[in-house]
Write a protein that holds these residues in place. Structure first.
Motif, PDB file in Angstrom:
ATOM      1  N   ASN A 134       0.747  -1.163   0.010  1.00 11.15           N
ATOM      2  CA  ASN A 134      -0.043  -0.021   0.202  1.00 11.15           C
ATOM      3  C   ASN A 134       0.970   1.369   0.080  1.00 11.15           C
ATOM      4  O   ASN A 134       0.769   2.299  -0.479  1.00 11.15           O
ATOM      5  CB  ASN A 134      -0.811  -0.115   1.353  1.00 11.15           C
TER       6      ASN A 134
ATOM      7  N   GLY B  12       0.812   3.883  -3.062  1.00  9.35           N
ATOM      8  CA  GLY B  12       0.613   5.297  -2.653  1.00  9.35           C
ATOM      9  C   GLY B  12       1.667   6.311  -3.225  1.00  9.35           C
ATOM     10  O   GLY B  12       1.029   7.513  -3.397  1.00  9.35           O
TER      11      GLY B  12
ATOM     12  N   GLY C  14      -2.915   5.103  -2.203  1.00  8.87           N
ATOM     13  CA  GLY C  14      -2.734   3.536  -2.333  1.00  8.87           C
ATOM     14  C   GLY C  14      -3.730   2.737  -2.646  1.00  8.87           C
ATOM     15  O   GLY C  14      -4.575   2.984  -3.512  1.00  8.87           O
ATOM     16  N   LEU C  15      -3.797   1.682  -1.766  1.00 10.34           N
ATOM     17  CA  LEU C  15      -5.043   0.744  -2.083  1.00 10.34           C
ATOM     18  C   LEU C  15      -6.038   0.913  -0.984  1.00 10.34           C
ATOM     19  O   LEU C  15      -7.137   0.352  -0.996  1.00 10.34           O
ATOM     20  CB  LEU C  15      -4.090  -0.730  -1.721  1.00 10.34           C
TER      21      LEU C  15
ATOM     22  N   LEU D 155      -6.038   1.170   1.965  1.00 13.19           N
ATOM     23  CA  LEU D 155      -5.876   0.471   3.522  1.00 13.19           C
ATOM     24  C   LEU D 155      -5.772   1.314   4.597  1.00 13.19           C
ATOM     25  O   LEU D 155      -6.246   0.882   5.801  1.00 13.19           O
ATOM     26  CB  LEU D 155      -4.693  -0.421   3.314  1.00 13.19           C
TER      27      LEU D 155
END
Length: 262
Positions: free
Chosen positions: A178, A182, A188-189, A191
């Motif tokens: 992540n 990012g 990012g993902l 998270l």
């Protein structure tokens, strides 16, 4: 001389005669020998629960004092990041070498406290009262895990440790991915964002911190039971501090998701 005749030998054993009478020197040696030899004591003082409590208060006290000073003085973010890097290096050394050096562990607490004080001040500036809530949440987590462990609701078994560490490695791996993503994609993902996915990850991270607390409590109990050296209490205090810092930061992040900033 001893007879070679088996009949004579058998008759003497049946009459209770086991051999020639001992000499006066042998009797004197038997008389002078101590009747009881106490077991040898270890060359070190063994660890007690009080040792862990005292070292824990010293380590946490150093961290809290440094955090309070950092908050009051207003340490610049750059200095706080530098302190975090130093704390990370000292923490890795203490973890991988299982060090019981008080200077190393208190040094970690000092630099980690500087970082925590600055981060806490930043969060408090955005959301009033969040630090107090995070401290209460961390204390509640500590008390809950201690109760669960003391009542043996959850037992620290090799299987639990195996699966727990596997889960930790998986989560840390995802967070690293992540972080890399990012750099190219904002968030990012997702998270660590204010979203259902981010909330779930924060809850998992808090549970991981509680898992580490379970391991700390088990390490303390086993150390006391097996007669570990008293200096091992420093490593136990370090483990507890590390777990509490982890939980505090994750609780701080989790609360920020549901609190409006000023």
């Amino acid at each position: 001389m001893e007879s070679k005749n088996p009949v004579f030998s058998r008759s003497r054993r049946s009459a209770g005669w086991a051999g020639p009478a001992p000499s006066p020197d042998l009797l004197q040696n038997m008389y002078d020998a101590p009747s009881y030899a106490p077991p040898a004591r270890p060359a070190y003082r063994t660890m007690t629960l009080d040792d862990v409590v005292v070292r824990g208060f010293l380590t946490l006290g150093t961290l809290v004092a440094a955090a309070a000073a950092s908050w009051i003085i207003g340490v610049p973010p750059g200095v706080a990041i530098g302190a975090a890097i130093v704390a990370l290096v000292l923490g890795l050394i203490a973890s991988f070498t299982q060090s019981t050096n008080p200077a190393l562990i208190l040094g970690y607490a000092l630099f980690e406290g500087v970082f925590l004080g600055t981060v806490s001040a930043l969060f408090e500036g955005m959301i009033s009262g969040i630090v107090f809530q995070a401290v209460l949440g961390t204390a509640f987590a500590f008390g809950a895990v201690l109760t669960v462990y003391a009542l043996r609701v959850v037992r620290v078994t090799p299987k639990l440790v195996k699966y727990g560490l596997a889960a930790v490695m998986a989560v840390v791996g995802l967070l690293l991915v992540n972080l890399v993503v990012g750099i190219f994609v904002p968030g990012g993902l997702g998270l660590r964002t204010d979203s259902p996915l981010g909330w779930g990850v924060s809850i998992v991270m808090i549970l991981i911190g509680c898992f580490f607390l379970l391991l700390d409590f088990d390490s303390i109990e086993q150390g006391v039971r097996q007669g570990a050296p008293d200096k091992f209490a420093w490593q136990c205090a370090f483990g507890l501090t590390l777990s509490l810092v982890w939980i505090y930061l994750e609780v701080l992040r989790f609360i920020s998701y549901f609190t409006d900033s000023d």
